[in-house]
Design a protein around this motif. Sequence first.
Motif, PDB file in Angstrom:
ATOM      1  N   ILE A   1     -98.133 -36.220  -0.805  1.00 10.24           N
ATOM      2  CA  ILE A   1     -97.418 -37.037   0.169  1.00 10.24           C
ATOM      3  C   ILE A   1     -96.679 -36.139   1.157  1.00 10.24           C
ATOM      4  N   LYS A   2     -96.151 -35.022   0.680  1.00 14.62           N
ATOM      5  CA  LYS A   2     -95.430 -34.115   1.550  1.00 14.62           C
ATOM      6  C   LYS A   2     -96.349 -33.564   2.643  1.00 14.62           C
ATOM      7  N   LYS A   3     -97.589 -33.202   2.305  1.00  7.68           N
ATOM      8  CA  LYS A   3     -98.519 -32.652   3.284  1.00  7.68           C
ATOM      9  C   LYS A   3     -98.861 -33.690   4.351  1.00  7.68           C
ATOM     10  N   SER A   4     -99.107 -34.909   3.932  1.00  7.98           N
ATOM     11  CA  SER A   4     -99.439 -35.937   4.912  1.00  7.98           C
ATOM     12  C   SER A   4     -98.234 -36.276   5.788  1.00  7.98           C
ATOM     13  N   THR A   5     -97.042 -36.243   5.215  1.00  8.23           N
ATOM     14  CA  THR A   5     -95.837 -36.501   5.995  1.00  8.23           C
ATOM     15  C   THR A   5     -95.631 -35.395   7.021  1.00  8.23           C
ATOM     16  N   ARG A   6     -95.805 -34.154   6.601  1.00  7.17           N
ATOM     17  CA  ARG A   6     -95.673 -33.030   7.527  1.00  7.17           C
ATOM     18  C   ARG A   6     -96.700 -33.129   8.652  1.00  7.17           C
ATOM     19  N   LEU A   7     -97.899 -33.512   8.298  1.00 10.78           N
ATOM     20  CA  LEU A   7     -98.957 -33.646   9.299  1.00 10.78           C
ATOM     21  C   LEU A   7     -98.611 -34.735  10.312  1.00 10.78           C
ATOM     22  N   LEU A   8     -98.099 -35.858   9.838  1.00 13.00           N
ATOM     23  CA  LEU A   8     -97.696 -36.935  10.742  1.00 13.00           C
ATOM     24  C   LEU A   8     -96.531 -36.524  11.638  1.00 13.00           C
ATOM     25  N   VAL A   9     -95.569 -35.796  11.083  1.00 12.43           N
ATOM     26  CA  VAL A   9     -94.430 -35.324  11.870  1.00 12.43           C
ATOM     27  C   VAL A   9     -94.922 -34.341  12.937  1.00 12.43           C
ATOM     28  N   LEU A  10     -95.807 -33.437  12.552  1.00 12.44           N
ATOM     29  CA  LEU A  10     -96.364 -32.472  13.508  1.00 12.44           C
ATOM     30  C   LEU A  10     -97.119 -33.189  14.622  1.00 12.44           C
ATOM     31  N   LEU A  11     -97.902 -34.177  14.271  1.00  8.81           N
ATOM     32  CA  LEU A  11     -98.644 -34.963  15.259  1.00  8.81           C
ATOM     33  C   LEU A  11     -97.689 -35.713  16.192  1.00  8.81           C
ATOM     34  N   ALA A  12     -96.630 -36.267  15.669  1.00  7.91           N
ATOM     35  CA  ALA A  12     -95.642 -36.985  16.480  1.00  7.91           C
ATOM     36  C   ALA A  12     -94.936 -36.033  17.446  1.00  7.91           C
ATOM     37  N   VAL A  13     -94.600 -34.837  16.974  1.00 12.97           N
ATOM     38  CA  VAL A  13     -93.956 -33.847  17.826  1.00 12.97           C
ATOM     39  C   VAL A  13     -94.902 -33.427  18.959  1.00 12.97           C
ATOM     40  N   MET A  14     -96.166 -33.211  18.638  1.00 17.09           N
ATOM     41  CA  MET A  14     -97.144 -32.807  19.651  1.00 17.09           C
ATOM     42  C   MET A  14     -97.301 -33.905  20.705  1.00 17.09           C
ATOM     43  N   LEU A  15     -97.378 -35.154  20.280  1.00 17.95           N
ATOM     44  CA  LEU A  15     -97.493 -36.265  21.224  1.00 17.95           C
ATOM     45  C   LEU A  15     -96.250 -36.380  22.098  1.00 17.95           C
ATOM     46  N   THR A  16     -95.096 -36.156  21.525  1.00 16.35           N
ATOM     47  CA  THR A  16     -93.851 -36.194  22.286  1.00 16.35           C
ATOM     48  C   THR A  16     -93.834 -35.102  23.348  1.00 16.35           C
ATOM     49  N   VAL A  17     -94.238 -33.894  22.966  1.00 16.35           N
ATOM     50  CA  VAL A  17     -94.277 -32.777  23.919  1.00 16.35           C
ATOM     51  C   VAL A  17     -95.254 -33.088  25.053  1.00 16.35           C
ATOM     52  N   LEU A  18     -96.420 -33.591  24.728  1.00 15.16           N
ATOM     53  CA  LEU A  18     -97.405 -33.933  25.760  1.00 15.16           C
ATOM     54  C   LEU A  18     -96.879 -35.014  26.696  1.00 15.16           C
ATOM     55  N   THR A  19     -96.189 -35.992  26.142  1.00 22.31           N
ATOM     56  CA  THR A  19     -95.619 -37.060  26.962  1.00 22.31           C
ATOM     57  C   THR A  19     -94.554 -36.512  27.907  1.00 22.31           C
ATOM     58  N   VAL A  20     -93.706 -35.647  27.410  1.00 21.17           N
ATOM     59  CA  VAL A  20     -92.657 -35.053  28.244  1.00 21.17           C
ATOM     60  C   VAL A  20     -93.279 -34.227  29.369  1.00 21.17           C
ATOM     61  N   VAL A  21     -94.296 -33.418  29.044  1.00 20.12           N
ATOM     62  CA  VAL A  21     -94.963 -32.605  30.057  1.00 20.12           C
ATOM     63  C   VAL A  21     -95.600 -33.506  31.116  1.00 20.12           C
ATOM     64  N   ALA A  22     -96.246 -34.570  30.695  1.00 20.59           N
ATOM     65  CA  ALA A  22     -96.876 -35.494  31.642  1.00 20.59           C
ATOM     66  C   ALA A  22     -95.828 -36.141  32.550  1.00 20.59           C
ATOM     67  N   LEU A  23     -94.697 -36.538  32.003  1.00 25.85           N
ATOM     68  CA  LEU A  23     -93.628 -37.145  32.803  1.00 25.85           C
ATOM     69  C   LEU A  23     -93.036 -36.149  33.797  1.00 25.85           C
ATOM     70  N   VAL A  24     -92.878 -34.898  33.384  1.00 23.94           N
ATOM     71  CA  VAL A  24     -92.347 -33.879  34.290  1.00 23.94           C
ATOM     72  C   VAL A  24     -93.315 -33.651  35.451  1.00 23.94           C
ATOM     73  N   LEU A  25     -94.603 -33.552  35.147  1.00 24.07           N
ATOM     74  CA  LEU A  25     -95.596 -33.364  36.209  1.00 24.07           C
ATOM     75  C   LEU A  25     -95.616 -34.560  37.151  1.00 24.07           C
ATOM     76  N   PHE A  26     -95.521 -35.742  36.605  1.00 24.96           N
ATOM     77  CA  PHE A  26     -95.500 -36.945  37.440  1.00 24.96           C
ATOM     78  C   PHE A  26     -94.259 -36.975  38.323  1.00 24.96           C
ATOM     79  N   ALA A  27     -93.109 -36.638  37.749  1.00 26.86           N
ATOM     80  CA  ALA A  27     -91.857 -36.652  38.509  1.00 26.86           C
ATOM     81  C   ALA A  27     -91.852 -35.581  39.593  1.00 26.86           C
ATOM     82  N   ALA A  28     -92.505 -34.460  39.336  1.00 29.68           N
ATOM     83  CA  ALA A  28     -92.553 -33.373  40.313  1.00 29.68           C
ATOM     84  C   ALA A  28     -93.394 -33.766  41.517  1.00 29.68           C
TER      85      ALA A  28
END
Length: 119
Positions: A2-29
Amino acid sequence: MIKKSTRLLVLLAVMLTVLTVVALVLFAAGIPENNTEDQENQKIPENNRTNVTISPEEAQEIAAKFVKETGAQVGTPQLSEIEGQLVYTVPVVSNGTSIGEITISAITGKNMGGAGGVL
């Protein structure tokens, strides 16, 4: 397990958050867009051009009289409308570099000022 799958989900969520922030910054620029619409808005209506009594060549000659910088020359005038007045903006160039501009009335030929000119 369960710990491995939880870590994987957290890592995936962090990556999606970073991509979303980068996309918003590019759009705002604001990625440069085709500015032909802006150029169309700056065109002077044909009926206003009939009021022009000074030719681009005359505007260039007039502006040349006001160049103060030794060795500087005037460039090609651009007809535009500033605060409802038709004017030629004449660039002042030295060694291929723009160092200012002089604004000449397209109706009267009067020096309206600008960097490189005197009133």
